[in-house]
Structures are given as structure tokens and as C-alpha cells.
Scaffold this motif. Sequence first.
Motif, PDB file in Angstrom:
ATOM      1  N   PHE A  90       0.523  -1.407   0.214  1.00 14.40           N
ATOM      2  CA  PHE A  90      -0.123   0.272   0.248  1.00 14.40           C
ATOM      3  C   PHE A  90       0.593   1.196   0.057  1.00 14.40           C
ATOM      4  CE2 PHE A  90      -2.363  -2.923   2.159  1.00 14.40           C
ATOM      5  CZ  PHE A  90      -3.545  -3.397   1.262  1.00 14.40           C
ATOM      6  N   THR A  91       0.186   2.078  -0.530  1.00 18.13           N
ATOM      7  CA  THR A  91       0.915   3.723   0.115  1.00 18.13           C
ATOM      8  C   THR A  91      -0.112   4.374   0.362  1.00 18.13           C
ATOM      9  OG1 THR A  91       2.368   3.743  -2.210  1.00 18.13           O
ATOM     10  CG2 THR A  91       1.687   5.583  -1.421  1.00 18.13           C
ATOM     11  N   ALA A  92       0.299   5.382   1.528  1.00 18.52           N
ATOM     12  CA  ALA A  92      -0.707   5.691   2.010  1.00 18.52           C
ATOM     13  C   ALA A  92      -0.511   7.598   1.856  1.00 18.52           C
ATOM     14  CB  ALA A  92      -0.057   5.755   3.757  1.00 18.52           C
ATOM     15  N   ALA A  93      -1.779   8.657   2.079  1.00 20.52           N
ATOM     16  CA  ALA A  93      -1.399  10.029   1.400  1.00 20.52           C
ATOM     17  C   ALA A  93      -0.221  10.164   1.729  1.00 20.52           C
ATOM     18  CB  ALA A  93      -2.621  10.090   3.038  1.00 20.52           C
ATOM     19  N   ASP A  94       0.625  10.369   2.751  1.00 23.83           N
ATOM     20  CA  ASP A  94       1.829  10.742   3.379  1.00 23.83           C
ATOM     21  C   ASP A  94       2.116  10.056   2.314  1.00 23.83           C
ATOM     22  OD1 ASP A  94       2.421   8.199   4.854  1.00 23.83           O
ATOM     23  OD2 ASP A  94       3.446   9.073   6.329  1.00 23.83           O
ATOM     24  N   GLY A  95       2.266   9.645   1.487  1.00 23.26           N
ATOM     25  CA  GLY A  95       3.408   9.058   0.959  1.00 23.26           C
ATOM     26  C   GLY A  95       4.333   7.418   1.420  1.00 23.26           C
ATOM     27  N   SER A  96       3.464   7.137   1.919  1.00 29.93           N
ATOM     28  CA  SER A  96       4.635   5.918   2.605  1.00 29.93           C
ATOM     29  C   SER A  96       4.537   4.828   2.608  1.00 29.93           C
ATOM     30  CB  SER A  96       4.759   6.261   4.763  1.00 29.93           C
ATOM     31  OG  SER A  96       2.545   5.891   5.342  1.00 29.93           O
ATOM     32  N   ARG A  97       5.225   3.862   2.825  1.00 30.96           N
ATOM     33  CA  ARG A  97       4.864   2.385   1.705  1.00 30.96           C
ATOM     34  C   ARG A  97       4.919   1.783   2.846  1.00 30.96           C
ATOM     35  NH1 ARG A  97       6.982   2.519  -3.004  1.00 30.96           N
ATOM     36  NH2 ARG A  97       5.413   1.359  -3.991  1.00 30.96           N
ATOM     37  N   TRP A  98       3.669   0.850   2.283  1.00 30.13           N
ATOM     38  CA  TRP A  98       2.912  -0.729   3.657  1.00 30.13           C
ATOM     39  C   TRP A  98       3.568  -1.725   3.190  1.00 30.13           C
ATOM     40  CZ3 TRP A  98       2.587   1.852   8.613  1.00 30.13           C
ATOM     41  CH2 TRP A  98       2.152   3.054   8.966  1.00 30.13           C
ATOM     42  N   VAL A  99       3.055  -2.713   3.981  1.00 29.88           N
ATOM     43  CA  VAL A  99       2.784  -3.743   3.343  1.00 29.88           C
ATOM     44  C   VAL A  99       1.997  -4.931   4.832  1.00 29.88           C
ATOM     45  CG1 VAL A  99       4.734  -5.155   4.602  1.00 29.88           C
ATOM     46  CG2 VAL A  99       3.807  -5.597   2.638  1.00 29.88           C
ATOM     47  N   TYR A 100       1.270  -4.962   4.294  1.00 23.53           N
ATOM     48  CA  TYR A 100       0.671  -6.089   5.741  1.00 23.53           C
ATOM     49  C   TYR A 100       1.177  -7.752   5.269  1.00 23.53           C
ATOM     50  CZ  TYR A 100      -3.013  -8.354   7.929  1.00 23.53           C
ATOM     51  OH  TYR A 100      -3.843  -9.251   8.968  1.00 23.53           O
ATOM     52  N   LEU A 107      -1.496  -6.158  12.767  1.00 21.58           N
ATOM     53  CA  LEU A 107      -0.552  -4.738  12.491  1.00 21.58           C
ATOM     54  C   LEU A 107      -0.581  -4.578  10.745  1.00 21.58           C
ATOM     55  CD1 LEU A 107       1.131  -3.552  15.993  1.00 21.58           C
ATOM     56  CD2 LEU A 107      -0.887  -2.941  14.862  1.00 21.58           C
ATOM     57  N   TYR A 108       0.031  -2.979  10.365  1.00 17.78           N
ATOM     58  CA  TYR A 108       0.702  -3.191   9.048  1.00 17.78           C
ATOM     59  C   TYR A 108       2.135  -2.169   9.481  1.00 17.78           C
ATOM     60  CZ  TYR A 108      -3.794  -3.570   6.737  1.00 17.78           C
ATOM     61  OH  TYR A 108      -4.468  -3.643   6.128  1.00 17.78           O
ATOM     62  N   ARG A 109       3.276  -3.138   8.635  1.00 21.71           N
ATOM     63  CA  ARG A 109       4.367  -2.332   8.784  1.00 21.71           C
ATOM     64  C   ARG A 109       4.902  -1.753   7.616  1.00 21.71           C
ATOM     65  NH1 ARG A 109       8.860  -4.567  10.974  1.00 21.71           N
ATOM     66  NH2 ARG A 109       7.393  -6.363  11.696  1.00 21.71           N
ATOM     67  N   CYS A 110       5.661  -0.312   8.351  1.00 18.47           N
ATOM     68  CA  CYS A 110       5.723   0.918   7.061  1.00 18.47           C
ATOM     69  C   CYS A 110       6.867   0.567   7.218  1.00 18.47           C
ATOM     70  CB  CYS A 110       5.711   1.354   7.812  1.00 18.47           C
ATOM     71  SG  CYS A 110       6.071   3.547   6.770  1.00 18.47           S
ATOM     72  N   TRP A 111       7.826   0.667   5.543  1.00 14.55           N
ATOM     73  CA  TRP A 111       8.805   0.000   5.044  1.00 14.55           C
ATOM     74  C   TRP A 111       9.526   1.074   4.744  1.00 14.55           C
ATOM     75  CZ3 TRP A 111      10.227   0.885   0.072  1.00 14.55           C
ATOM     76  CH2 TRP A 111       9.973   0.165  -0.482  1.00 14.55           C
ATOM     77  N   GLY A 120       8.264   1.238  10.830  1.00 14.92           N
ATOM     78  CA  GLY A 120       7.729   0.454  11.913  1.00 14.92           C
ATOM     79  C   GLY A 120       6.203   0.251  11.644  1.00 14.92           C
ATOM     80  N   LEU A 121       5.725  -0.583  13.064  1.00 18.67           N
ATOM     81  CA  LEU A 121       4.192  -1.429  12.906  1.00 18.67           C
ATOM     82  C   LEU A 121       3.122  -0.160  13.474  1.00 18.67           C
ATOM     83  CD1 LEU A 121       5.164  -4.631  14.976  1.00 18.67           C
ATOM     84  CD2 LEU A 121       4.622  -4.124  12.398  1.00 18.67           C
ATOM     85  N   ALA A 122       1.948  -0.287  12.228  1.00 13.02           N
ATOM     86  CA  ALA A 122       0.912   0.733  13.366  1.00 13.02           C
ATOM     87  C   ALA A 122      -0.889  -0.426  12.957  1.00 13.02           C
ATOM     88  CB  ALA A 122       0.965   1.570  12.026  1.00 13.02           C
ATOM     89  N   HIS A 123      -1.511   0.500  13.469  1.00  8.46           N
ATOM     90  CA  HIS A 123      -2.721   0.224  13.275  1.00  8.46           C
ATOM     91  C   HIS A 123      -3.220   0.765  12.514  1.00  8.46           C
ATOM     92  CE1 HIS A 123      -3.706  -1.550  17.273  1.00  8.46           C
ATOM     93  NE2 HIS A 123      -3.060  -0.802  17.998  1.00  8.46           N
ATOM     94  N   ARG A 124      -4.107  -0.341  11.267  1.00  8.72           N
ATOM     95  CA  ARG A 124      -5.180   0.467  10.315  1.00  8.72           C
ATOM     96  C   ARG A 124      -5.653   1.227  10.653  1.00  8.72           C
ATOM     97  NH1 ARG A 124      -6.332   3.273   6.879  1.00  8.72           N
ATOM     98  NH2 ARG A 124      -7.315   2.241   5.116  1.00  8.72           N
ATOM     99  N   SER A 125      -5.801   1.435  11.450  1.00  3.88           N
ATOM    100  CA  SER A 125      -7.157   2.720  11.886  1.00  3.88           C
ATOM    101  C   SER A 125      -5.987   4.420  12.365  1.00  3.88           C
ATOM    102  CB  SER A 125      -7.973   2.311  13.169  1.00  3.88           C
ATOM    103  OG  SER A 125      -6.768   2.524  14.302  1.00  3.88           O
ATOM    104  N   GLU A 126      -4.733   3.819  11.721  1.00  4.25           N
ATOM    105  CA  GLU A 126      -3.702   5.561  12.440  1.00  4.25           C
ATOM    106  C   GLU A 126      -3.677   6.094  11.001  1.00  4.25           C
ATOM    107  OE1 GLU A 126      -1.292   4.756  16.122  1.00  4.25           O
ATOM    108  OE2 GLU A 126      -1.431   2.910  15.072  1.00  4.25           O
ATOM    109  N   ILE A 127      -3.459   4.872   9.475  1.00  2.24           N
ATOM    110  CA  ILE A 127      -2.834   5.677   8.832  1.00  2.24           C
ATOM    111  C   ILE A 127      -4.061   5.820   7.780  1.00  2.24           C
ATOM    112  CG2 ILE A 127      -1.599   4.229   6.300  1.00  2.24           C
ATOM    113  CD1 ILE A 127      -0.911   1.601   8.779  1.00  2.24           C
ATOM    114  N   ASP A 128      -3.928   7.246   7.354  1.00  3.71           N
ATOM    115  CA  ASP A 128      -4.410   8.120   6.358  1.00  3.71           C
ATOM    116  C   ASP A 128      -4.906   7.353   4.891  1.00  3.71           C
ATOM    117  OD1 ASP A 128      -6.524   9.004   8.267  1.00  3.71           O
ATOM    118  OD2 ASP A 128      -5.019  10.658   8.602  1.00  3.71           O
ATOM    119  N   GLY A 129      -5.591   6.946   4.270  1.00  3.00           N
ATOM    120  CA  GLY A 129      -5.376   7.370   3.262  1.00  3.00           C
ATOM    121  C   GLY A 129      -4.697   6.436   2.082  1.00  3.00           C
TER     122      GLY A 129
END
Lengths: 133, 129
Positions: A90-100, A107-111, A120-129
Motif C-alpha cells: 500500500f501507499t498512504a496519503a503521506d507517501g509512506s509505503r506499507w505492507v500487510y 498491524l501493518y508494517r511501514c517499510w 515501523g508497525l501501526a494499526h490500520r485505523s491510524e493510517i490515512d488514505g
Amino acid sequence: MFPRPFDVVIVPSDSTHDFAPTSPPLITTGQTILFQWETRGEVLSVVAPGTGGTWLWSLAGPTYVGIVEGDPTQGAVWIRRPKPAKGTAFTAADGSRWVYPAQPHGLYRCWQAGTVHAEGLAHRSEIDGLVAD
Amino acid sequence: MTELIDDPDWDWIPVTDGSVVEVGDTILFGFSGQWDIASIDTVPNGAGGTTYTFSDGVTPVMVDWPPLTTPPLYTRSQYVVTDHPPVGTEITLSDGSLWVFAASKTYRCIVGGSTYPAGTVLTRALMVP
């Protein structure tokens, strides 16, 4: 946690304060308490807003049927969705790249960091867009 | 900031556009407020428990305890708000686990208990009293 009819808890998160679970018998005068209300259920009907931006949803919960109203732009409403397949990127609204990674913690992992999220790790509910690549 | 605990099967996604919610969806609706407790009144609630009325001098909040067997539309939870402790502060939970507050603003379990194994990392809000 305290006995709850739901399996989802809205958790306060703050870089300055702790929010320690308590119960009414333990609350004393002089304390600062955050009270939190929540309800969850299957949507039975939807009424779109008029001019005020407030939606009406009738919900069927485990032991009730009731009507809630809210303005989603105020951030008080969440929708339940199935988890993606393991390894979905995935890509989030802030440009960060993620994988489940499909680990038990869910949790999702931001790489690759973005303007908001660090690696690092984050709840899906914390990641916009979040949008699948 | 508010986060939800995701489980292994479901995500909870913030809704910013109400039109994405359709009949048959499951949604969660929540809101919160902070009170500086100035007074507390208690009366029996007729269901074997107590109704607590907490007030900041302006707006009262009523809470039944223990929670009623048949829950109302909204459930309510409560958290004591305090400043973070100094990094390195240790706390012991009722399950016997020992935790240390870390620079990441989270607590790390350094000695496991009956509920939490060593190595668990949580915010204070998610830890049993």
C-alpha cells in the motif's frame, strides 16, 4: 480489560499523557478523567445529511437497535473491513509505503517513511488514505 | 489521536465520507470528553449496582457500575489522565507482570505475568489496571 460487549476498543493515544484504565469505584475528586462512549453495529438504514453534514444510521447491535448520528468529518466513525491478503502493498496519503504481513497482532508494517509515518508497525485505523499499489 | 485495536480478521478504517457506509456494513461510532472531577454522587441503581454521577461542576456524567447486564446503545469506558512518567519508570500490574516506560512513549514488559509475556509492548491504555 473491563468486561465489554464488543471486541473493539477505541484507545486514546497521546505523546504527553498516559490514559490508564480505571473504573467508577476508583475515581476520586481532583482526578482528570477521560470518558469515552462507543457503539457498534450493523447498518440497517442510512439517511444522508441535509445542510448540517450529520448522517443518521440505524444500527443493530448485539442487544439493541438504535439510531446514531454523526459527522464523519469529525473523525468519530469507523467502518469494518476484512484484512487484505498477506503481502499486499500500500501507499498512504503521506507517501509512506506499507505492507500487510498478516501477523497475529494484525498491524501493518511501514517499510518506507512518509511525511507523517516513520518505519515501523501501526494499526490500520491510524493510517490515512491507504491505497493498494 | 485515537486508535483502534485491529484484530487478526478485521480492519477498522476511519470514515471521512459518509456515503461509503452502506446497509449491511458494520460501523463503530465513538466520542469522548475529558472531565476534572469536582464531585461524585452515588445511588443504588436498582439492578444490584450503583449509579455514579461525576461532575466537573458544569456537566454531569452518569455511569452504572458494575455495567448493566443488558448494555445500552452506548457503552462507556473511563481512563485516568496523567502525565507520562520519567523514562525508565517501572510499574507492576495485577497479573504480576513488570513493565518499564520507554522513550517510545510505550511500556515494555520485562517480566511476564499471567496475562502478558515478557517483550510485550503496549500503551498504558491497553494494559489491565
